[in-house]
Design a protein around this motif. Structure first.
Motif, PDB file in Angstrom:
ATOM      1  N   GLU A   1       0.836  -1.202   0.000  1.00 29.82           N
ATOM      2  CA  GLU A   1       0.000   0.000   0.000  1.00 29.82           C
ATOM      3  C   GLU A   1       0.871   1.252   0.000  1.00 29.82           C
ATOM      4  OE1 GLU A   1      -4.167  -1.305   2.131  1.00 29.82           O
ATOM      5  OE2 GLU A   1      -2.683  -0.255   3.355  1.00 29.82           O
ATOM      6  N   SER A   2       0.286   2.330  -0.499  1.00 27.43           N
ATOM      7  CA  SER A   2       0.991   3.605  -0.605  1.00 27.43           C
ATOM      8  C   SER A   2       0.177   4.717   0.022  1.00 27.43           C
ATOM      9  CB  SER A   2       1.224   3.960  -2.083  1.00 27.43           C
ATOM     10  OG  SER A   2       1.959   2.959  -2.729  1.00 27.43           O
ATOM     11  N   LEU A   3       0.858   5.801   0.317  1.00 26.34           N
ATOM     12  CA  LEU A   3       0.179   7.024   0.704  1.00 26.34           C
ATOM     13  C   LEU A   3       0.755   8.162  -0.121  1.00 26.34           C
ATOM     14  CD1 LEU A   3       2.032   9.022   2.723  1.00 26.34           C
ATOM     15  CD2 LEU A   3       1.520   7.243   4.334  1.00 26.34           C
ATOM     16  N   THR A   4      -0.105   9.152  -0.369  1.00 27.14           N
ATOM     17  CA  THR A   4       0.294  10.304  -1.165  1.00 27.14           C
ATOM     18  C   THR A   4       0.257  11.547  -0.289  1.00 27.14           C
ATOM     19  OG1 THR A   4      -0.577   9.316  -3.187  1.00 27.14           O
ATOM     20  CG2 THR A   4      -0.253  11.697  -3.203  1.00 27.14           C
ATOM     21  N   ILE A   5       1.336  12.303  -0.359  1.00 24.93           N
ATOM     22  CA  ILE A   5       1.445  13.575   0.357  1.00 24.93           C
ATOM     23  C   ILE A   5       1.519  14.672  -0.701  1.00 24.93           C
ATOM     24  CG2 ILE A   5       2.798  14.947   1.969  1.00 24.93           C
ATOM     25  CD1 ILE A   5       3.950  12.264   3.028  1.00 24.93           C
ATOM     26  N   ALA A   6       0.549  15.578  -0.684  1.00 22.29           N
ATOM     27  CA  ALA A   6       0.446  16.606  -1.720  1.00 22.29           C
ATOM     28  C   ALA A   6       0.860  17.969  -1.196  1.00 22.29           C
ATOM     29  CB  ALA A   6      -0.995  16.681  -2.221  1.00 22.29           C
ATOM     30  N   ASN A   7       1.365  18.787  -2.096  1.00 19.56           N
ATOM     31  CA  ASN A   7       1.610  20.184  -1.764  1.00 19.56           C
ATOM     32  C   ASN A   7       0.269  20.874  -1.560  1.00 19.56           C
ATOM     33  OD1 ASN A   7       2.195  22.933  -1.711  1.00 19.56           O
ATOM     34  ND2 ASN A   7       3.780  22.784  -3.249  1.00 19.56           N
ATOM     35  N   ASN A   8      -0.594  20.811  -2.535  1.00 16.02           N
ATOM     36  CA  ASN A   8      -1.953  21.329  -2.435  1.00 16.02           C
ATOM     37  C   ASN A   8      -2.906  20.199  -2.795  1.00 16.02           C
ATOM     38  OD1 ASN A   8      -1.532  24.110  -1.728  1.00 16.02           O
ATOM     39  ND2 ASN A   8      -0.715  24.397  -3.783  1.00 16.02           N
ATOM     40  N   ALA A   9      -3.625  19.698  -1.802  1.00 11.85           N
ATOM     41  CA  ALA A   9      -4.533  18.566  -1.999  1.00 11.85           C
ATOM     42  C   ALA A   9      -5.841  19.058  -2.596  1.00 11.85           C
ATOM     43  CB  ALA A   9      -4.768  17.835  -0.683  1.00 11.85           C
ATOM     44  N   MET A  10      -5.801  19.298  -3.895  1.00 17.27           N
ATOM     45  CA  MET A  10      -6.983  19.781  -4.604  1.00 17.27           C
ATOM     46  C   MET A  10      -7.051  19.117  -5.963  1.00 17.27           C
ATOM     47  SD  MET A  10      -5.680  23.589  -5.748  1.00 17.27           S
ATOM     48  CE  MET A  10      -6.616  23.809  -7.238  1.00 17.27           C
ATOM     49  N   ASP A  11      -8.172  19.249  -6.634  1.00 15.08           N
ATOM     50  CA  ASP A  11      -8.305  18.750  -8.002  1.00 15.08           C
ATOM     51  C   ASP A  11      -7.726  19.811  -8.933  1.00 15.08           C
ATOM     52  OD1 ASP A  11      -8.921  17.701 -10.448  1.00 15.08           O
ATOM     53  OD2 ASP A  11     -11.078  17.532 -10.072  1.00 15.08           O
ATOM     54  N   HIS A  12      -6.482  19.641  -9.292  1.00 15.54           N
ATOM     55  CA  HIS A  12      -5.785  20.627 -10.117  1.00 15.54           C
ATOM     56  C   HIS A  12      -6.310  20.668 -11.544  1.00 15.54           C
ATOM     57  CE1 HIS A  12      -2.638  21.713  -7.180  1.00 15.54           C
ATOM     58  NE2 HIS A  12      -2.824  20.477  -6.749  1.00 15.54           N
ATOM     59  N   THR A  13      -7.054  19.634 -11.972  1.00 16.25           N
ATOM     60  CA  THR A  13      -7.585  19.623 -13.340  1.00 16.25           C
ATOM     61  C   THR A  13      -8.644  20.705 -13.536  1.00 16.25           C
ATOM     62  OG1 THR A  13      -9.288  17.963 -12.858  1.00 16.25           O
ATOM     63  CG2 THR A  13      -7.127  17.156 -13.602  1.00 16.25           C
ATOM     64  N   THR A  14      -9.216  21.229 -12.449  1.00 19.82           N
ATOM     65  CA  THR A  14     -10.198  22.306 -12.580  1.00 19.82           C
ATOM     66  C   THR A  14      -9.535  23.618 -12.986  1.00 19.82           C
ATOM     67  OG1 THR A  14     -10.068  22.907 -10.243  1.00 19.82           O
ATOM     68  CG2 THR A  14     -11.728  21.258 -10.872  1.00 19.82           C
ATOM     69  N   VAL A  15      -8.227  23.729 -12.750  1.00 19.43           N
ATOM     70  CA  VAL A  15      -7.472  24.933 -13.117  1.00 19.43           C
ATOM     71  C   VAL A  15      -6.613  24.677 -14.354  1.00 19.43           C
ATOM     72  CG1 VAL A  15      -5.764  26.619 -12.304  1.00 19.43           C
ATOM     73  CG2 VAL A  15      -7.411  25.634 -10.699  1.00 19.43           C
ATOM     74  N   ASN A  16      -6.056  23.471 -14.438  1.00 18.36           N
ATOM     75  CA  ASN A  16      -5.166  23.091 -15.533  1.00 18.36           C
ATOM     76  C   ASN A  16      -5.565  21.687 -15.996  1.00 18.36           C
ATOM     77  OD1 ASN A  16      -3.043  22.517 -17.269  1.00 18.36           O
ATOM     78  ND2 ASN A  16      -1.555  22.228 -15.636  1.00 18.36           N
ATOM     79  N   THR A  17      -6.137  21.583 -17.168  1.00 17.59           N
ATOM     80  CA  THR A  17      -6.636  20.285 -17.654  1.00 17.59           C
ATOM     81  C   THR A  17      -5.538  19.243 -17.822  1.00 17.59           C
ATOM     82  OG1 THR A  17      -6.519  21.081 -19.934  1.00 17.59           O
ATOM     83  CG2 THR A  17      -8.648  21.278 -18.800  1.00 17.59           C
ATOM     84  N   ASN A  18      -4.284  19.656 -17.905  1.00 14.92           N
ATOM     85  CA  ASN A  18      -3.164  18.709 -18.026  1.00 14.92           C
ATOM     86  C   ASN A  18      -2.685  18.195 -16.674  1.00 14.92           C
ATOM     87  OD1 ASN A  18      -3.129  18.984 -20.780  1.00 14.92           O
ATOM     88  ND2 ASN A  18      -1.454  20.457 -20.807  1.00 14.92           N
ATOM     89  N   SER A  19      -3.253  18.698 -15.606  1.00 12.97           N
ATOM     90  CA  SER A  19      -2.767  18.364 -14.268  1.00 12.97           C
ATOM     91  C   SER A  19      -3.450  17.109 -13.730  1.00 12.97           C
ATOM     92  CB  SER A  19      -2.984  19.553 -13.329  1.00 12.97           C
ATOM     93  OG  SER A  19      -2.304  19.340 -12.115  1.00 12.97           O
ATOM     94  N   ILE A  20      -3.397  16.937 -12.423  1.00 10.63           N
ATOM     95  CA  ILE A  20      -3.901  15.730 -11.764  1.00 10.63           C
ATOM     96  C   ILE A  20      -4.806  16.105 -10.597  1.00 10.63           C
ATOM     97  CG2 ILE A  20      -2.023  14.169 -12.398  1.00 10.63           C
ATOM     98  CD1 ILE A  20      -0.590  14.966  -9.892  1.00 10.63           C
ATOM     99  N   ASN A  21      -5.594  15.136 -10.177  1.00 10.49           N
ATOM    100  CA  ASN A  21      -6.489  15.320  -9.049  1.00 10.49           C
ATOM    101  C   ASN A  21      -5.795  14.822  -7.787  1.00 10.49           C
ATOM    102  OD1 ASN A  21      -8.489  15.389  -7.139  1.00 10.49           O
ATOM    103  ND2 ASN A  21      -9.987  14.260  -8.348  1.00 10.49           N
ATOM    104  N   LEU A  22      -5.444  15.727  -6.899  1.00  6.77           N
ATOM    105  CA  LEU A  22      -4.805  15.379  -5.632  1.00  6.77           C
ATOM    106  C   LEU A  22      -5.743  15.615  -4.443  1.00  6.77           C
ATOM    107  CD1 LEU A  22      -1.237  16.864  -6.243  1.00  6.77           C
ATOM    108  CD2 LEU A  22      -1.881  14.440  -6.192  1.00  6.77           C
ATOM    109  N   SER A  23      -7.035  15.799  -4.718  1.00  8.20           N
ATOM    110  CA  SER A  23      -7.983  16.099  -3.640  1.00  8.20           C
ATOM    111  C   SER A  23      -8.189  14.932  -2.687  1.00  8.20           C
ATOM    112  CB  SER A  23      -9.332  16.544  -4.222  1.00  8.20           C
ATOM    113  OG  SER A  23      -9.933  15.485  -4.946  1.00  8.20           O
ATOM    114  N   LYS A  24      -7.807  13.741  -3.088  1.00  7.82           N
ATOM    115  CA  LYS A  24      -7.954  12.557  -2.234  1.00  7.82           C
ATOM    116  C   LYS A  24      -6.603  12.112  -1.661  1.00  7.82           C
ATOM    117  CE  LYS A  24     -12.340  12.084  -3.238  1.00  7.82           C
ATOM    118  NZ  LYS A  24     -13.261  12.821  -2.480  1.00  7.82           N
ATOM    119  N   ALA A  25      -5.623  13.018  -1.641  1.00 12.31           N
ATOM    120  CA  ALA A  25      -4.318  12.692  -1.053  1.00 12.31           C
ATOM    121  C   ALA A  25      -4.506  12.292   0.406  1.00 12.31           C
ATOM    122  CB  ALA A  25      -3.378  13.887  -1.160  1.00 12.31           C
TER     123      ALA A  25
END
Length: 181
Positions: A120-144
């Motif tokens: 199992e893994s865990l993710t630690i985000a700088n900003n835990a948000m859905d970045h695709t709402t601002v930049n479509t090329n980005s990723i969704n980190l809201s569930k970090a």
């Protein structure tokens, strides 16, 4: 790492100002079974081909590479002040024997709160948000699993805090605004 001593509310004197902070002294290393599976620090490009700045989509993915359940409580992200791209003439030269710290962020917990089963893994985000709402090329980190969050002294440079994602404990950071990898 094994935390041998934690000194709190130490006054640190720097070249420019004096800051008051919590400082952790970490000494004894151990083989824990955790591995850094992924460190994403460059951020993505926008559809226009420009670097996505402002709300960095940076993250670290840590995986339990052992055959037993391990606890992430107390795992620390540390940034070194030593740069491999820049050689300073330290006197005495301590680079081979010491680790100069610029930032320390730690997974909170009492030692049994954040179990990771084998693989199992865990993710630690700088900003835990859905970045695709601002930049479509980005990723969704809201569930970090965690995010690092900084209270900034500059009203023009503010961090974003996702109340649904727990923050890392901030022991120390060199910047008075926001930290990025």
């Amino acid at each position: 790492e094994t935390l041998l001593e934690l000194a709190t509310d130490i006054r640190l004197a720097g070249d420019k100002d004096t800051v008051q902070s919590n400082v952790a002294f970490i000494y004894k290393g151990s083989v824990s079974g955790f591995v850094l599976e992924e460190i994403f620090f460059t951020s993505t490009l926008t559809p226009e081909g420009k670097q996505y700045y402002g709300m960095p989509d940076q993250y670290v993915k840590i995986t339990n590479n052992s055959d037993e359940t391990l606890y992430a409580d107390g795992l620390a992200l540390l940034e070194s002040d030593f740069l491999t791209v820049q050689k300073w003439d330290y006197k005495p030269d301590i680079m081979n024997d010491a680790f100069a710290v610029r930032a320390i962020y730690v997974v909170p917990g009492n030692g049994t709160q954040h179990p990771l089963k084998p693989g199992e893994s865990l993710t630690i985000a700088n900003n835990a948000m859905d970045h695709t709402t601002v930049n479509t090329n980005s990723i969704n980190l809201s569930k970090a699993d965690f995010e690092w969050y900084d209270v900034s002294s500059n009203p023009n440079v503010q961090d974003i805090d996702n109340p649904e994602v727990p923050n890392l404990d901030k022991y120390y950071c060199y910047t008075k605004t926001i930290w990025g990898i």
